[in-house]
Design an enzyme around this catalytic site. Structure first.
Site, PDB file in Angstrom:
ATOM      1  N   ASP A  92       0.850  -1.191   0.000  1.00 54.01           N
ATOM      2  CA  ASP A  92       0.000   0.000   0.000  1.00 54.01           C
ATOM      3  C   ASP A  92       0.891   1.250   0.000  1.00 54.01           C
ATOM      4  OD1 ASP A  92      -0.492  -0.691   3.475  1.00 54.01           O
ATOM      5  OD2 ASP A  92       0.682   0.981   2.693  1.00 54.01           O
ATOM      6  N   HIS A 107       8.470  -5.533  -1.337  1.00 58.65           N
ATOM      7  CA  HIS A 107       7.589  -6.460  -2.063  1.00 58.65           C
ATOM      8  C   HIS A 107       6.745  -5.743  -3.112  1.00 58.65           C
ATOM      9  CE1 HIS A 107       8.004  -9.203   1.691  1.00 58.65           C
ATOM     10  NE2 HIS A 107       9.064  -9.201   0.958  1.00 58.65           N
ATOM     11  N   CYS A 115       3.863  -4.806 -18.125  1.00 63.29           N
ATOM     12  CA  CYS A 115       3.536  -5.962 -18.970  1.00 63.29           C
ATOM     13  C   CYS A 115       4.362  -7.162 -18.526  1.00 63.29           C
ATOM     14  CB  CYS A 115       3.836  -5.644 -20.432  1.00 63.29           C
ATOM     15  SG  CYS A 115       3.671  -7.082 -21.512  1.00 63.29           S
ATOM     16  N   CYS A 141      -1.350  -5.700 -23.131  1.00 66.64           N
ATOM     17  CA  CYS A 141      -0.334  -4.753 -23.630  1.00 66.64           C
ATOM     18  C   CYS A 141      -0.348  -4.741 -25.157  1.00 66.64           C
ATOM     19  CB  CYS A 141       1.026  -5.205 -23.115  1.00 66.64           C
ATOM     20  SG  CYS A 141       2.433  -4.316 -23.798  1.00 66.64           S
ATOM     21  N   CYS A 143       1.969  -5.435 -26.976  1.00 69.40           N
ATOM     22  CA  CYS A 143       2.734  -6.592 -27.463  1.00 69.40           C
ATOM     23  C   CYS A 143       1.936  -7.885 -27.337  1.00 69.40           C
ATOM     24  CB  CYS A 143       4.037  -6.736 -26.668  1.00 69.40           C
ATOM     25  SG  CYS A 143       3.789  -7.501 -25.045  1.00 69.40           S
ATOM     26  N   SER A 182       4.819 -10.355  11.264  1.00 66.18           N
ATOM     27  CA  SER A 182       4.876 -11.681  11.919  1.00 66.18           C
ATOM     28  C   SER A 182       6.245 -12.312  11.735  1.00 66.18           C
ATOM     29  CB  SER A 182       3.801 -12.578  11.313  1.00 66.18           C
ATOM     30  OG  SER A 182       4.001 -12.672   9.898  1.00 66.18           O
ATOM     31  N   ASN A 206       4.207  -4.673  18.371  1.00 62.59           N
ATOM     32  CA  ASN A 206       3.276  -5.686  17.887  1.00 62.59           C
ATOM     33  C   ASN A 206       2.415  -6.161  19.059  1.00 62.59           C
ATOM     34  OD1 ASN A 206       2.078  -8.169  16.911  1.00 62.59           O
ATOM     35  ND2 ASN A 206       3.676  -8.220  15.350  1.00 62.59           N
ATOM     36  N   ALA A 224       0.291  -0.255  16.385  1.00 60.60           N
ATOM     37  CA  ALA A 224       1.062   0.808  15.716  1.00 60.60           C
ATOM     38  C   ALA A 224       0.487   2.184  16.031  1.00 60.60           C
ATOM     39  CB  ALA A 224       1.059   0.561  14.212  1.00 60.60           C
TER      40      ALA A 224
HETATM   41  C1  BV8 Z   1      12.421 -14.889  -2.695  1.00 60.30           C
HETATM   42  C2  BV8 Z   1       3.371  -9.064  -2.106  1.00 60.30           C
HETATM   43  C3  BV8 Z   1      14.051 -15.896  -3.915  1.00 60.30           C
HETATM   44  C4  BV8 Z   1       2.383  -9.900  -2.848  1.00 60.30           C
HETATM   45  C5  BV8 Z   1       4.461 -10.590  -0.530  1.00 60.30           C
HETATM   46  C6  BV8 Z   1      14.065 -18.609   3.637  1.00 60.30           C
HETATM   47  C7  BV8 Z   1      13.411 -19.421   4.504  1.00 60.30           C
HETATM   48  C8  BV8 Z   1      12.092 -19.869   4.200  1.00 60.30           C
HETATM   49  C9  BV8 Z   1      11.429 -19.469   3.031  1.00 60.30           C
HETATM   50  C10 BV8 Z   1      12.088 -18.654   2.180  1.00 60.30           C
HETATM   51  C11 BV8 Z   1      13.397 -18.232   2.469  1.00 60.30           C
HETATM   52  N1  BV8 Z   1      13.782 -17.429   1.452  1.00 60.30           N
HETATM   53  C12 BV8 Z   1      12.778 -17.352   0.531  1.00 60.30           C
HETATM   54  C13 BV8 Z   1      11.731 -18.082   0.963  1.00 60.30           C
HETATM   55  C14 BV8 Z   1      10.489 -18.220   0.269  1.00 60.30           C
HETATM   56  C15 BV8 Z   1       9.490 -17.085   0.539  1.00 60.30           C
HETATM   57  C16 BV8 Z   1       9.081 -17.069   1.987  1.00 60.30           C
HETATM   58  O1  BV8 Z   1       9.594 -16.320   2.793  1.00 60.30           O
HETATM   59  N2  BV8 Z   1       8.084 -17.912   2.299  1.00 60.30           N
HETATM   60  C17 BV8 Z   1       7.533 -17.915   3.679  1.00 60.30           C
HETATM   61  C18 BV8 Z   1       6.019 -17.954   3.600  1.00 60.30           C
HETATM   62  C19 BV8 Z   1       8.087 -19.060   4.444  1.00 60.30           C
HETATM   63  N3  BV8 Z   1      10.055 -15.790   0.173  1.00 60.30           N
HETATM   64  C20 BV8 Z   1       9.938 -15.425  -1.132  1.00 60.30           C
HETATM   65  O2  BV8 Z   1       9.431 -16.093  -1.989  1.00 60.30           O
HETATM   66  C21 BV8 Z   1      10.529 -14.057  -1.492  1.00 60.30           C
HETATM   67  N4  BV8 Z   1      11.280 -14.178  -2.694  1.00 60.30           N
HETATM   68  O3  BV8 Z   1      12.900 -15.334  -1.699  1.00 60.30           O
HETATM   69  O4  BV8 Z   1      12.927 -15.035  -3.914  1.00 60.30           O
HETATM   70  C22 BV8 Z   1      14.554 -15.826  -5.227  1.00 60.30           C
HETATM   71  C23 BV8 Z   1      15.822 -15.319  -5.366  1.00 60.30           C
HETATM   72  C24 BV8 Z   1      16.365 -15.319  -6.616  1.00 60.30           C
HETATM   73  C25 BV8 Z   1      15.611 -15.799  -7.701  1.00 60.30           C
HETATM   74  C26 BV8 Z   1      14.310 -16.266  -7.533  1.00 60.30           C
HETATM   75  C27 BV8 Z   1      13.748 -16.254  -6.271  1.00 60.30           C
HETATM   76  C28 BV8 Z   1       9.431 -13.043  -1.855  1.00 60.30           C
HETATM   77  C29 BV8 Z   1       8.483 -12.848  -0.775  1.00 60.30           C
HETATM   78  C30 BV8 Z   1       7.502 -11.717  -1.139  1.00 60.30           C
HETATM   79  C31 BV8 Z   1       6.112 -12.257  -1.342  1.00 60.30           C
HETATM   80  N5  BV8 Z   1       5.148 -11.147  -1.512  1.00 60.30           N
HETATM   81  N6  BV8 Z   1       3.585  -9.568  -0.774  1.00 60.30           N
HETATM   82  C32 BV8 Z   1       0.953  -9.476  -2.671  1.00 60.30           C
HETATM   83  O5  BV8 Z   1       0.662  -8.828  -1.684  1.00 60.30           O
HETATM   84  O6  BV8 Z   1       0.127  -9.786  -3.517  1.00 60.30           O
HETATM   85  S1  BV8 Z   1       4.711 -11.173   1.078  1.00 60.30           S
HETATM   86  C33 BV8 Z   1       3.390 -10.508   2.009  1.00 60.30           C
HETATM   87  O7  BV8 Z   1       3.202 -11.390   3.083  1.00 60.30           O
HETATM   88  C34 BV8 Z   1       3.662  -9.160   2.637  1.00 60.30           C
HETATM   89  O8  BV8 Z   1       4.374  -8.306   1.784  1.00 60.30           O
HETATM   90  C35 BV8 Z   1       4.445  -9.544   3.889  1.00 60.30           C
HETATM   91  O9  BV8 Z   1       5.802  -9.693   3.601  1.00 60.30           O
HETATM   92  C36 BV8 Z   1       3.890 -10.909   4.211  1.00 60.30           C
HETATM   93  C37 BV8 Z   1       2.882 -10.804   5.314  1.00 60.30           C
HETATM   94  O10 BV8 Z   1       3.616 -10.725   6.488  1.00 60.30           O
HETATM   95  P1  BV8 Z   1       3.339  -9.481   7.486  1.00 60.30           P
HETATM   96  O11 BV8 Z   1       3.419  -8.225   6.755  1.00 60.30           O
HETATM   97  O12 BV8 Z   1       4.223  -9.723   8.623  1.00 60.30           O
HETATM   98  O13 BV8 Z   1       1.794  -9.659   7.872  1.00 60.30           O
HETATM   99  P2  BV8 Z   1       1.106 -10.818   8.741  1.00 60.30           P
HETATM  100  O14 BV8 Z   1      -0.332 -10.735   8.428  1.00 60.30           O
HETATM  101  O15 BV8 Z   1       1.836 -12.099   8.583  1.00 60.30           O
HETATM  102  O16 BV8 Z   1       1.351 -10.357  10.264  1.00 60.30           O
HETATM  103  C38 BV8 Z   1       0.802  -9.139  10.703  1.00 60.30           C
HETATM  104  C39 BV8 Z   1       1.451  -8.866  12.053  1.00 60.30           C
HETATM  105  O17 BV8 Z   1       0.964  -7.599  12.508  1.00 60.30           O
HETATM  106  C40 BV8 Z   1       1.111  -9.902  13.120  1.00 60.30           C
HETATM  107  O18 BV8 Z   1       2.285 -10.222  13.851  1.00 60.30           O
HETATM  108  C41 BV8 Z   1       0.100  -9.172  14.023  1.00 60.30           C
HETATM  109  O19 BV8 Z   1       0.219  -9.553  15.370  1.00 60.30           O
HETATM  110  C42 BV8 Z   1       0.527  -7.726  13.844  1.00 60.30           C
HETATM  111  N7  BV8 Z   1      -0.540  -6.736  14.022  1.00 60.30           N
HETATM  112  C43 BV8 Z   1      -1.868  -6.905  13.794  1.00 60.30           C
HETATM  113  N8  BV8 Z   1      -2.527  -5.712  14.042  1.00 60.30           N
HETATM  114  C44 BV8 Z   1      -1.561  -4.814  14.403  1.00 60.30           C
HETATM  115  C45 BV8 Z   1      -0.292  -5.455  14.376  1.00 60.30           C
HETATM  116  N9  BV8 Z   1       0.862  -4.810  14.689  1.00 60.30           N
HETATM  117  C46 BV8 Z   1       0.775  -3.495  15.036  1.00 60.30           C
HETATM  118  N10 BV8 Z   1      -0.410  -2.801  15.067  1.00 60.30           N
HETATM  119  C47 BV8 Z   1      -1.574  -3.430  14.767  1.00 60.30           C
HETATM  120  N11 BV8 Z   1      -2.712  -2.734  14.808  1.00 60.30           N
HETATM  121 ZN    ZN Z   2       4.116  -5.906 -23.441  1.00 52.99          ZN
END
Ligand code: BV8
Ligand code: ZN
Length: 240
Positions: A92, A107, A115, A141, A143, A182, A206, A224
């Site tokens: 966002d 992210h 595209c 697109c 293309c 998280s 958190n 927050a």
């Molecule tokens: C990559 C966009 C490699 C999309 C998102 C190492 C170990 C294990 C796994 C991996 C690793 N390395 C890579 C991986 C794989 C993977 C991964 O991490 N998997 C996880 C699930 C295990 N990572 C990837 O794939 C990454 N890419 O590693 O590429 C690579 C390298 C070279 C070549 C090819 C590949 C890419 C990851 C990005 C994915 N995209 N978002 C879309 O939105 O459509 S991730 C998305 O989920 C968010 O961006 C964010 O990162 C995640 C959500 O997590 P949080 O933001 O923490 O939110 P969540 O809901 O979980 O928690 C909310 C928290 O807030 C809670 O704790 C809650 O208590 C708290 N809360 C609630 N209310 C409040 C509050 N806090 C304060 N105030 C409040 N009011």
């Molecule tokens: Zn294109």
């Protein structure tokens, strides 16, 4: 007078009090048969681009319909007294709309489109969907390729520039404030331990306990919007 260097790492919880459900809760309603990593993946995009597009378009309109909360505003306000850098996992634009000048999106963003074949940026029409709908065909697109959202899907490499900016922003910080994440998704989730390894104090904000809570210098178990206003003034007392 050298100003303190504050780096903020934010996640979905940062925007929860603006009315944007956190990720764990986001895949509700129409999309609840998907789990997050599946819906936000190149595989689902290839198989069902209209479902992924509808989900992104819904969130795009949702973010446009809400406002930054007191947490976003506090971070932006700190810029008057500190050197603030924001590293966010959020797609966002609420940090920017609150006035934060330095924001690195690890992210990607819901507000950028390109595209998926030729990579050209897309600035054309976006369907207006007031209510969540199952599927919407993405634009095409010149293309012939399909226009995709500028977000990073699971298994996709993150754009290098914001990642390098994030690593640098952590390394030069006097304090790292980790808000509303998280700590499950990597490599973003590795940044707090990188800070601790470099002797940089980490303050977690958190309401819940996370994998970081025990190793954080200070864990503020609050939201927050409640904890961030006034946190800058408390830093000395918090991290001594
Ligand atoms: C990559 C966009 C490699 C999309 C998102 C190492 C170990 C294990 C796994 C991996 C690793 N390395 C890579 C991986 C794989 C993977 C991964 O991490 N998997 C996880 C699930 C295990 N990572 C990837 O794939 C990454 N890419 O590693 O590429 C690579 C390298 C070279 C070549 C090819 C590949 C890419 C990851 C990005 C994915 N995209 N978002 C879309 O939105 O459509 S991730 C998305 O989920 C968010 O961006 C964010 O990162 C995640 C959500 O997590 P949080 O933001 O923490 O939110 P969540 O809901 O979980 O928690 C909310 C928290 O807030 C809670 O704790 C809650 O208590 C708290 N809360 C609630 N209310 C409040 C509050 N806090 C304060 N105030 C409040 N009011
Ligand atoms: Zn294109």
């Amino acid at each position: 007078m050298v100003s303190v260097r504050v780096t903020v790492l934010s996640g979905a919880g940062m925007s929860a009090e603006s009315g944007i459900e956190t990720f764990r809760d986001a895949v509700t309603g129409l999309w609840e048969r998907f789990d997050l990593d599946e819906l936000a993946s190149p595989q689902t995009w290839r198989r069902q681009p209209n479902v992924v597009w509808a989900w992104c378009l819904w969130r795009y309109h949702l973010v446009n319909s809400v406002e930054p909360n007191a947490g976003h505003k506090a971070i932006a306000d700190w810029q008057r007294r500190a050197d603030v850098r924001v590293v966010t996992q959020n797609i966002d634009n609420l940090h920017e709309r609150a006035g934060s000048a330095w924001v690195a999106h690890l992210h990607g963003s819901l507000f950028e489109f390109h595209c998926s074949r030729c990579g050209v940026e897309y600035h054309g029409e976006l369907a207006d969907i007031p209510e969540p709908v199952e599927a919407v065909d993405p634009p095409v697109c010149a293309c012939g390729g399909t226009i995709r959202p500028g977000v990073v899907w699971f298994g996709e490499a993150m754009p290098d520039e914001p990642w390098q900016q994030a690593v640098a922003a952590v390394a030069l910080a006097d304090v790292l404030i980790v808000v509303g994440t998280s700590g499950i998704v990597y490599p973003a989730a590795g940044l707090p331990s990188a800070a601790l390894t470099q002797g940089i104090p980490v303050v977690e904000v958190n309401p819940d306990v996370t994998p970081l809570s025990d190793s954080a210098t200070v864990a503020v178990h609050d939201t927050a919007a409640r904890a961030l206003p006034g946190l800058l003034e408390r830093l000395d007392e918090l991290i001594g």
